[in-house]
Design a protein around this motif. Structure first.
Motif, PDB file in Angstrom:
ATOM      1  N   ILE A  93      40.919  69.727  77.473  1.00  0.00           N
ATOM      2  CA  ILE A  93      41.488  69.216  76.243  1.00  0.00           C
ATOM      3  C   ILE A  93      40.352  69.008  75.258  1.00  0.00           C
ATOM      4  N   LEU A  94      40.520  69.539  74.077  1.00  0.00           N
ATOM      5  CA  LEU A  94      39.565  69.314  72.989  1.00  0.00           C
ATOM      6  C   LEU A  94      40.215  68.348  72.008  1.00  0.00           C
ATOM      7  N   ILE A  95      39.624  67.177  71.823  1.00  0.00           N
ATOM      8  CA  ILE A  95      40.170  66.163  70.919  1.00  0.00           C
ATOM      9  C   ILE A  95      39.091  65.740  69.935  1.00  0.00           C
ATOM     10  N   ARG A  96      39.465  65.691  68.677  1.00  0.00           N
ATOM     11  CA  ARG A  96      38.583  65.236  67.578  1.00  0.00           C
ATOM     12  C   ARG A  96      37.246  65.968  67.542  1.00  0.00           C
ATOM     13  N   MET A  97      37.284  67.262  67.725  1.00  0.00           N
ATOM     14  CA  MET A  97      36.079  68.091  67.634  1.00  0.00           C
ATOM     15  C   MET A  97      36.033  68.651  66.213  1.00  0.00           C
ATOM     16  N   LEU A  98      35.821  67.793  65.252  1.00  0.00           N
ATOM     17  CA  LEU A  98      35.956  68.150  63.845  1.00  0.00           C
ATOM     18  C   LEU A  98      34.946  69.181  63.376  1.00  0.00           C
ATOM     19  N   GLY A  99      33.806  69.277  64.030  1.00  0.00           N
ATOM     20  CA  GLY A  99      32.793  70.231  63.616  1.00  0.00           C
ATOM     21  C   GLY A  99      33.034  71.646  64.121  1.00  0.00           C
ATOM     22  N   ILE A 100      33.958  71.816  65.060  1.00  0.00           N
ATOM     23  CA  ILE A 100      34.219  73.140  65.618  1.00  0.00           C
ATOM     24  C   ILE A 100      35.236  73.868  64.745  1.00  0.00           C
ATOM     25  N   LYS A 101      34.866  75.027  64.270  1.00  0.00           N
ATOM     26  CA  LYS A 101      35.734  75.807  63.387  1.00  0.00           C
ATOM     27  C   LYS A 101      36.356  77.014  64.085  1.00  0.00           C
ATOM     28  N   SER A 102      35.770  77.420  65.230  1.00  0.00           N
ATOM     29  CA  SER A 102      36.334  78.548  65.984  1.00  0.00           C
ATOM     30  C   SER A 102      35.917  78.428  67.449  1.00  0.00           C
ATOM     31  N   LEU A 103      36.627  79.158  68.281  1.00  0.00           N
ATOM     32  CA  LEU A 103      36.342  79.162  69.714  1.00  0.00           C
ATOM     33  C   LEU A 103      35.389  80.300  70.055  1.00  0.00           C
ATOM     34  N   PRO A 104      34.614  80.163  71.120  1.00  0.00           N
ATOM     35  CA  PRO A 104      33.688  81.235  71.505  1.00  0.00           C
ATOM     36  C   PRO A 104      34.436  82.462  72.028  1.00  0.00           C
ATOM     37  N   GLU A 105      33.896  83.638  71.792  1.00  0.00           N
ATOM     38  CA  GLU A 105      34.494  84.890  72.256  1.00  0.00           C
ATOM     39  C   GLU A 105      34.670  84.907  73.766  1.00  0.00           C
ATOM     40  N   GLY A 106      33.753  84.272  74.495  1.00  0.00           N
ATOM     41  CA  GLY A 106      33.793  84.276  75.949  1.00  0.00           C
ATOM     42  C   GLY A 106      35.034  83.627  76.541  1.00  0.00           C
ATOM     43  N   LEU A 107      35.762  82.876  75.743  1.00  0.00           N
ATOM     44  CA  LEU A 107      36.981  82.234  76.234  1.00  0.00           C
ATOM     45  C   LEU A 107      37.993  83.266  76.722  1.00  0.00           C
ATOM     46  N   ARG A 108      37.949  84.448  76.145  1.00  0.00           N
ATOM     47  CA  ARG A 108      38.850  85.534  76.573  1.00  0.00           C
ATOM     48  C   ARG A 108      38.633  85.911  78.035  1.00  0.00           C
ATOM     49  N   GLN A 143      44.210  77.858  83.039  1.00  0.00           N
ATOM     50  CA  GLN A 143      45.665  77.731  83.012  1.00  0.00           C
ATOM     51  C   GLN A 143      46.169  76.793  81.925  1.00  0.00           C
ATOM     52  N   HIS A 144      45.336  75.843  81.480  1.00  0.00           N
ATOM     53  CA  HIS A 144      45.773  74.824  80.528  1.00  0.00           C
ATOM     54  C   HIS A 144      44.715  74.629  79.445  1.00  0.00           C
ATOM     55  N   LEU A 145      45.176  74.542  78.203  1.00  0.00           N
ATOM     56  CA  LEU A 145      44.283  74.247  77.084  1.00  0.00           C
ATOM     57  C   LEU A 145      45.053  73.419  76.073  1.00  0.00           C
ATOM     58  N   SER A 146      44.460  72.330  75.630  1.00  0.00           N
ATOM     59  CA  SER A 146      45.068  71.482  74.613  1.00  0.00           C
ATOM     60  C   SER A 146      44.034  71.234  73.525  1.00  0.00           C
ATOM     61  N   PRO A 205      48.370  80.408  80.011  1.00  0.00           N
ATOM     62  CA  PRO A 205      49.805  80.158  80.134  1.00  0.00           C
ATOM     63  C   PRO A 205      50.303  78.866  79.499  1.00  0.00           C
ATOM     64  N   HIS A 206      49.535  77.795  79.564  1.00  0.00           N
ATOM     65  CA  HIS A 206      49.995  76.485  79.094  1.00  0.00           C
ATOM     66  C   HIS A 206      49.040  75.979  78.011  1.00  0.00           C
ATOM     67  N   THR A 207      49.448  76.138  76.771  1.00  0.00           N
ATOM     68  CA  THR A 207      48.578  75.827  75.643  1.00  0.00           C
ATOM     69  C   THR A 207      49.277  74.920  74.643  1.00  0.00           C
ATOM     70  N   PRO A 248      53.584  72.644  70.647  1.00  0.00           N
ATOM     71  CA  PRO A 248      53.292  73.186  71.969  1.00  0.00           C
ATOM     72  C   PRO A 248      53.573  74.672  72.055  1.00  0.00           C
ATOM     73  N   VAL A 249      52.656  75.409  72.642  1.00  0.00           N
ATOM     74  CA  VAL A 249      52.842  76.831  72.886  1.00  0.00           C
ATOM     75  C   VAL A 249      53.310  77.001  74.325  1.00  0.00           C
ATOM     76  N   GLY A 250      52.796  76.163  75.216  1.00  0.00           N
ATOM     77  CA  GLY A 250      53.212  76.135  76.605  1.00  0.00           C
ATOM     78  C   GLY A 250      53.464  74.689  76.966  1.00  0.00           C
ATOM     79  N   HIS A 251      53.090  74.271  78.141  1.00  0.00           N
ATOM     80  CA  HIS A 251      53.195  72.864  78.486  1.00  0.00           C
ATOM     81  C   HIS A 251      52.017  72.448  79.331  1.00  0.00           C
ATOM     82  N   CYS A 252      51.660  71.197  79.226  1.00  0.00           N
ATOM     83  CA  CYS A 252      50.563  70.637  79.999  1.00  0.00           C
ATOM     84  C   CYS A 252      51.169  69.597  80.927  1.00  0.00           C
ATOM     85  N   PRO A 253      51.123  69.818  82.226  1.00  0.00           N
ATOM     86  CA  PRO A 253      51.789  68.907  83.148  1.00  0.00           C
ATOM     87  C   PRO A 253      51.199  67.509  83.120  1.00  0.00           C
ATOM     88  N   GLN A 254      52.047  66.545  83.424  1.00  0.00           N
ATOM     89  CA  GLN A 254      51.602  65.169  83.489  1.00  0.00           C
ATOM     90  C   GLN A 254      50.519  65.036  84.544  1.00  0.00           C
TER      91      GLN A 254
END
Length: 73
Positions: free
Chosen positions: A1-16, A22-25, A51-53, A60-66
């Motif tokens: 989970i990425l929360i309050r990362m205000l300085g980040i404007k894009s994700l790294p290419e390597g994330l692909r 399985q989960h990203l928030s 799958p769960h984003t 929500p694009v997917g779901h993040c389990p409790q």
């Protein structure tokens, strides 16, 4: 989970390449949320395989389990 990362404007290419991820928030990161919007954001292709984003608090694009691990930096 990425929360309050205000300085980040894009994700790294390597994330692909993280095929086991399985989960990203992404929350409270307005610029990053915009870039990761499903189908239209320039970073969407980097996370489309996950799958769960969640992007934003109400988009929500997917779901993040409790009980999923949460990280904030």
């Amino acid at each position: 989970i990425l929360i309050r990362m205000l300085g980040i404007k894009s994700l790294p290419e390597g994330l692909r390449n993280l095929s086991n991820l399985q989960h990203l928030s992404i929350r409270e990161c307005s610029a990053l949320e915009e870039e990761c919007r499903e189908g239209v954001g320039s970073d969407w292709p980097k996370i489309a395989h996950i799958p769960h984003t969640y992007v934003g608090n109400l988009n929500p694009v997917g779901h993040c389990p409790q009980g999923a691990a949460q990280f904030s930096y």
